[in-house]
Design a protein around this motif. Sequence first.
Motif, PDB file in Angstrom:
ATOM      1  N   LEU A   5       0.833  -1.201   0.000  1.00 66.03           N
ATOM      2  CA  LEU A   5       0.000   0.000   0.000  1.00 66.03           C
ATOM      3  C   LEU A   5       0.872   1.257   0.000  1.00 66.03           C
ATOM      4  N   LEU A   6       1.919   1.279   0.814  1.00 65.93           N
ATOM      5  CA  LEU A   6       2.811   2.435   0.836  1.00 65.93           C
ATOM      6  C   LEU A   6       3.527   2.601  -0.510  1.00 65.93           C
ATOM      7  N   ALA A   7       3.916   1.498  -1.142  1.00 66.88           N
ATOM      8  CA  ALA A   7       4.554   1.579  -2.461  1.00 66.88           C
ATOM      9  C   ALA A   7       3.593   2.177  -3.486  1.00 66.88           C
ATOM     10  N   SER A   8       2.316   1.808  -3.422  1.00 66.98           N
ATOM     11  CA  SER A   8       1.319   2.383  -4.344  1.00 66.98           C
ATOM     12  C   SER A   8       1.103   3.864  -4.073  1.00 66.98           C
ATOM     13  N   ILE A   9       1.097   4.229  -2.808  1.00 65.52           N
ATOM     14  CA  ILE A   9       0.952   5.649  -2.448  1.00 65.52           C
ATOM     15  C   ILE A   9       2.145   6.429  -2.989  1.00 65.52           C
ATOM     16  N   ARG A  10       3.328   5.890  -2.826  1.00 67.29           N
ATOM     17  CA  ARG A  10       4.517   6.567  -3.361  1.00 67.29           C
ATOM     18  C   ARG A  10       4.424   6.732  -4.882  1.00 67.29           C
ATOM     19  N   PHE A  49       1.992   9.493  -6.016  1.00 62.55           N
ATOM     20  CA  PHE A  49       2.401  10.875  -5.832  1.00 62.55           C
ATOM     21  C   PHE A  49       3.843  11.143  -6.262  1.00 62.55           C
ATOM     22  N   GLY A  50       4.453  10.188  -6.959  1.00 60.72           N
ATOM     23  CA  GLY A  50       5.783  10.404  -7.513  1.00 60.72           C
ATOM     24  C   GLY A  50       6.884  10.499  -6.481  1.00 60.72           C
ATOM     25  N   VAL A  51       6.742   9.785  -5.380  1.00 56.79           N
ATOM     26  CA  VAL A  51       7.752   9.792  -4.326  1.00 56.79           C
ATOM     27  C   VAL A  51       8.584   8.519  -4.465  1.00 56.79           C
TER      28      VAL A  51
END
Length: 186
Positions: free
Chosen positions: A102-107, A110-112
């Motif tokens: 989930l954190l990888a998808s969030i990154r 948003f291009g992080v």
Amino acid sequence: MLSGRRLDLLDPSPLDIEIADIAHGLARVARWNGQTAGPHVFSVAQHSLLVEAVGGRLEPDLGPAQRLELLLHDAPEYVIGDIISPLKAAIGDSYRGVERRLLASIRRRFGVPAPGAPLAKLVKRADRIAAHVEATRLAGFSEREAARYFGPPLWLPEEVTALAEPWPTAEAEARFLDRFRALCPL
């Protein structure tokens, strides 16, 4: 999600992630099990703002992407924060995998970029320092007790420690969104 999107926790798509959903959810997930004094809980959105501010004090030359990593470090909790125990019971040790995906998808959304070792270490350090501040200012821990669990205190200016005060939900949500937009104008 308020955006009307469905998010598959086992295979989350960045296209299904909206910052408004994250801000809304994190402003409503309580830190310290909601056991803080006053009419408002201290939310994960506020904790995220505190961690980003602490990280910025520790490393003043961070760019927007690194500061976004600090701000979004607990973003998966907007979805799974209120179901952590049942989710852990259902999937066992695979919980961390769900959180990482989930954190990888969030990154990606948003291009992080994924943090390198130094930034990951900074996030952990800022998170522990923020927890120490919260523990002593909000959760009734003594300095000695907080140091035992979170490490020694770090002097921080009042503008940073003032973030460790519970706000109304709408304010926590708005301030999280404002900070996100300052770092990542969409």
